[in-house]
Design a protein around this motif. Structure first.
Motif, PDB file in Angstrom:
ATOM      1  N   THR A 480       0.953  -1.288   0.111  1.00 24.89           N
ATOM      2  CA  THR A 480      -0.031  -0.065  -0.005  1.00 24.89           C
ATOM      3  C   THR A 480       0.945   1.150   0.061  1.00 24.89           C
ATOM      4  O   THR A 480       0.526   2.155  -0.467  1.00 24.89           O
ATOM      5  N   LEU A 481       1.885   1.234   0.795  1.00 32.44           N
ATOM      6  CA  LEU A 481       2.824   2.382   0.717  1.00 32.44           C
ATOM      7  C   LEU A 481       3.389   2.598  -0.643  1.00 32.44           C
ATOM      8  O   LEU A 481       3.571   3.734  -1.128  1.00 32.44           O
ATOM      9  N   PHE A 482       3.853   1.394  -1.270  1.00 34.76           N
ATOM     10  CA  PHE A 482       4.309   1.329  -2.523  1.00 34.76           C
ATOM     11  C   PHE A 482       3.478   2.304  -3.610  1.00 34.76           C
ATOM     12  O   PHE A 482       3.717   2.863  -4.522  1.00 34.76           O
ATOM     13  N   CYS A 483       2.064   1.660  -3.419  1.00 32.20           N
ATOM     14  CA  CYS A 483       1.061   2.352  -4.384  1.00 32.20           C
ATOM     15  C   CYS A 483       0.683   3.773  -4.487  1.00 32.20           C
ATOM     16  O   CYS A 483       0.535   4.588  -4.931  1.00 32.20           O
ATOM     17  N   SER A 484       0.844   4.179  -2.916  1.00 30.47           N
ATOM     18  CA  SER A 484       0.718   5.541  -2.371  1.00 30.47           C
ATOM     19  C   SER A 484       1.856   6.416  -3.290  1.00 30.47           C
ATOM     20  O   SER A 484       1.600   7.346  -3.736  1.00 30.47           O
ATOM     21  N   PHE A 485       3.024   5.908  -2.976  1.00 27.38           N
ATOM     22  CA  PHE A 485       4.318   6.643  -3.713  1.00 27.38           C
ATOM     23  C   PHE A 485       4.174   6.724  -5.144  1.00 27.38           C
ATOM     24  O   PHE A 485       4.233   7.775  -5.631  1.00 27.38           O
ATOM     25  N   LEU A 486       3.514   5.593  -5.602  1.00 31.56           N
ATOM     26  CA  LEU A 486       3.361   5.335  -7.175  1.00 31.56           C
ATOM     27  C   LEU A 486       2.296   6.555  -7.482  1.00 31.56           C
ATOM     28  O   LEU A 486       2.271   6.764  -8.893  1.00 31.56           O
ATOM     29  N   VAL A 487       1.386   6.651  -6.862  1.00 29.42           N
ATOM     30  CA  VAL A 487       0.306   7.585  -7.270  1.00 29.42           C
ATOM     31  C   VAL A 487       0.708   9.059  -7.033  1.00 29.42           C
ATOM     32  O   VAL A 487       0.589   9.671  -7.836  1.00 29.42           O
ATOM     33  N   LEU A 488       1.470   9.322  -6.073  1.00 28.91           N
ATOM     34  CA  LEU A 488       1.794  10.722  -5.692  1.00 28.91           C
ATOM     35  C   LEU A 488       3.044  11.312  -6.531  1.00 28.91           C
ATOM     36  O   LEU A 488       3.131  12.526  -7.075  1.00 28.91           O
ATOM     37  N   ALA A 489       4.153  10.632  -6.405  1.00 28.70           N
ATOM     38  CA  ALA A 489       5.386  10.952  -7.048  1.00 28.70           C
ATOM     39  C   ALA A 489       5.279  11.244  -8.538  1.00 28.70           C
ATOM     40  O   ALA A 489       5.789  12.399  -9.091  1.00 28.70           O
ATOM     41  N   PRO A 490       4.630  10.555  -9.481  1.00 32.85           N
ATOM     42  CA  PRO A 490       4.460  10.677 -10.818  1.00 32.85           C
ATOM     43  C   PRO A 490       3.418  11.956 -11.140  1.00 32.85           C
ATOM     44  O   PRO A 490       3.499  12.716 -11.723  1.00 32.85           O
ATOM     45  N   GLY A 491       2.768  12.376 -10.086  1.00 26.97           N
ATOM     46  CA  GLY A 491       1.976  13.628  -9.923  1.00 26.97           C
ATOM     47  C   GLY A 491       2.704  14.789  -9.836  1.00 26.97           C
ATOM     48  O   GLY A 491       2.384  15.819 -10.497  1.00 26.97           O
ATOM     49  N   GLN A 492       3.839  14.555  -9.124  1.00 27.61           N
ATOM     50  CA  GLN A 492       4.748  15.799  -9.051  1.00 27.61           C
ATOM     51  C   GLN A 492       5.452  15.920 -10.493  1.00 27.61           C
ATOM     52  O   GLN A 492       5.865  17.013 -10.948  1.00 27.61           O
ATOM     53  N   ILE A 493       5.698  14.929 -11.271  1.00 25.61           N
ATOM     54  CA  ILE A 493       6.536  14.895 -12.426  1.00 25.61           C
ATOM     55  C   ILE A 493       5.439  15.829 -13.279  1.00 25.61           C
ATOM     56  O   ILE A 493       5.660  16.785 -14.159  1.00 25.61           O
TER      57      ILE A 493
END
Length: 608
Positions: A480-493
């Protein structure tokens, strides 16, 4: 662009709203997505005709480009907050710490720091890392498209698995109904304690004291202590900031909340003018509530009941909702306004943020016109695109768009283009609903009534999943933490790209200085703007916590979306040939988008 539909709004504000208010307010997302679809279609309509982004068209309106550029600078204030980076740091910190970031301290790279400090440091790392794919990767849009596609596949697969196999039918039904409960608002009880999560309020004459938090292994973690007196409120994010004269009250409330939480059931107190209703009971294995005791206090005294059916008729519906919706009653918004003369006491700033980012939000929606151009749809195929700084082909971008003569043959082709973007938007809207609905299902199932705070919300669902399924706790926690990061970090890109892209297009067409540059030099403007954004982002990350940054940005996004909706209507009515202009329904849709977006901002201002 469908992959961008699962982003900060869906992963942060959707679960945060659902945790506090249940599924009642999801209809705000339905309205927001519907009006954004109209907006997206209309900005792409302009790009199909001339290959220019909608902001360039707005700069062609009188009185002059500089006037509109100044206005865009003001509206851009909603988009320059790096909330994706700050919130992507939360699951990273949680994975490193083994628990949600709190008020403790840790050592990172040999340096002793607080856990909130670790979140800030990791936020800087995410912000800097988000620039890498924008610098290396050929045509920028293609690189972003690949990253977002990977995100969409992985996150949707995870969410679908958890929603189907680990979420109850009750939570799914509540989410589905919530999308359709137009005009209903939640009335949350003043005190709600469920398991280890607590919100407890006490009143002393005209003053109310509220403590929120979670009982964790090391003891209760207080996320807020709030004092309201005669219309004034003071809020403290930790006990360390509570004044000495209030510390005794705070400690007493925490001790009471901890004692009630230790029972392992639920406790609700809902005080209104007619009566105070207290509900107590146990949690079933599926975490629905089993009522055991009801206490009613009113002018006639104190009475106890064991069944809702035995209550006075005026309290039956209220008590039933408080049990079935786990601490929340429902009311019609208009009826409540008429009866009470005011709006219900909700976190309207967070609701405005939720509505803004359900879908895309703010000036992000205007990038659908850039999207149409860079995909080569319509006349976008003839004007070029923005290349990356390193590793890209030599790609030119025309300073002006190109149009086509309107005749029978071109109108047939035009209708084909419009059908294509309508299909694209149907897919986008569907992904938006799924992207919002499934995280909210997880929120209702695993973190209902959990307090929402700045350094924790991005990883709350991971904590809830691991606590509910201890046999798979570590695996679920990390996934779940990995998916959370995967949702948010590309959003910053995407956030960095959209700001640089939007202003590159505006300056490339509207600035006489930029027009003297060779077409191949468009990237010099793009990366200069990106560098300025990076400096601003670094400053912002230092002063605000993740949820504050996201809320400030999202509330302001409503203003940007509302204003540009009106401008898009003017552009398409004035600059497009009569045969290509939007019909009455599309024009009304743009007006509805403006009314909804600006209206909810007005509510935020009116309830402060």
């Amino acid at each position: 662009m469908a992959s961008a539909s699962i982003g900060t709004g869906e992963w942060l504000f959707g679960p945060a709203i659902s945790a506090q208010y249940g599924g009642t307010l999801l209809w705000l997302a339905s309205v927001s997505i519907m009006v954004q679809v109209v907006y997206n279609l209309e900005v792409m309509r302009y790009a199909l005709y001339c290959g220019e982004p909608i902001h360039v068209g707005m700069c062609r309106l009188p009185p002059a480009p500089w006037f509109w550029i100044t206005g865009f600078v003001v509206l851009e204030f909603s988009n320059i907050w790096p909330f994706n980076a700050s919130n992507a740091a939360v699951p990273l910190a949680a994975a490193m710490l083994g628990h949600l970031p709190g008020q403790g301290s840790t050592r990172f790279l040999g340096v002793q720091m607080t856990e909130s400090g670790l979140v800030k440091v990791l936020g800087y790392a995410v912000l800097l890392g988000s620039f890498v794919p924008l610098i290396f990767g050929g045509k920028i849009y293609r690189m972003i498209e690949r990253i977002m596609t990977v995100k969409l596949v992985v996150v949707l697969a995870f969410l679908t698995f958890v929603a189907v196999f680990m979420t109850s039918r009750h939570s799914g039904l509540e989410v589905l109904q919530g999308f359709l409960r137009f005009g209903e608002v939640p009335l949350r009880a003043q005190s709600v304690i469920e398991g280890r999560h607590f919100t407890l309020q006490e009143r002393a004459e005209s003053t109310s004291y509220t403590v929120r938090g979670t009982v964790e292994k090391g003891g209760p973690l207080v996320t807020e202590f709030r004092v309201e007196r005669e219309g004034m409120a003071a809020s403290y994010a930790s006990l360390g900031g509570v004044p000495a004269e209030l510390r005794g009250i705070a400690d007493r409330l925490i001790a009471r909340a901890r004692a009630i939480s230790a029972r392992g059931g639920f406790f609700v107190e809902d005080a209104r003018a007619d009566a105070m209703v207290r509900l107590e009971g146990r949690l079933r294995p599926d975490h629905t509530w089993a009522l055991e005791q009801i206490t009613v206090t009113d002018d006639t005294g104190v009475r106890s009941y064991t069944r809702i059916e035995d209550l006075p008729a005026s309290l039956v519906g209220r008590a039933r909702n408080l049990v079935e919706l786990q601490g929340v009653d429902r009311a019609n918004l208009i009826r409540y306004w008429r009866e009470q003369g005011r709006l219900p006491r909700l976190d309207w700033a967070m609701l405005a943020a939720f509505a803004a980012i359900a879908g895309a939000g703010g000036l992000t929606n205007s990038l659908f016109s850039n999207y149409a151009r860079d995909k080569g749809w319509g006349m976008g195929a003839l004007v070029g695109a923005i290349p990356s700084a390193v590793g890209g082909r030599t790609i030119a971008l025309s300073h002006v768009g190109r149009v086509f003569p309107v005749n029978r043959e071109s109108l047939v082709r035009w209708q084909g283009w419009m059908r294509h973007i309508r299909r694209d938007q149907v897919l986008w809207a569907l992904c938006c609903v799924l992207g919002m609905g499934m995280p909210c299902m997880l929120s209702l199932e695993y973190i209902r009534n959990a307090p929402v705070s700045g350094n924790r919300v991005a990883a709350l669902v991971a904590d809830g999943l691991a606590a509910r399924h201890p046999e798979f706790g570590q695996l679920l926690w990390l996934l779940t933490l990995f998916c959370s990061f995967l949702v948010l970090a590309p959003g910053q890109i995407l956030a960095g790209d959209q700001i640089a892209r939007r202003w590159t297009d505006i300056l490339w067409t509207g600035s006489k200085w930029a027009q003297r540059l060779p077409q191949e030099q468009v990237k010099s403007i793009y990366y200069s703007i990106l560098a300025c954004y990076g400096v601003w982002g670094a400053i912002t990350l230092w002063f605000f916590d993740p949820l504050q940054i996201a809320t400030i940005s999202a509330v302001l996004m409503n203003v940007a979306l509302g204003m540009t909706s009106l401008l898009t209507l003017v552009v398409n009515r004035r600059l497009l040939p009569p045969e290509l202009r939007p019909g009455s329904i599309a024009q009304l849709g743009l007006l509805a988008c403006a009314l909804f977006s600006l209206g909810i901002c007005g509510v935020v201002l009116g309830t402060r």
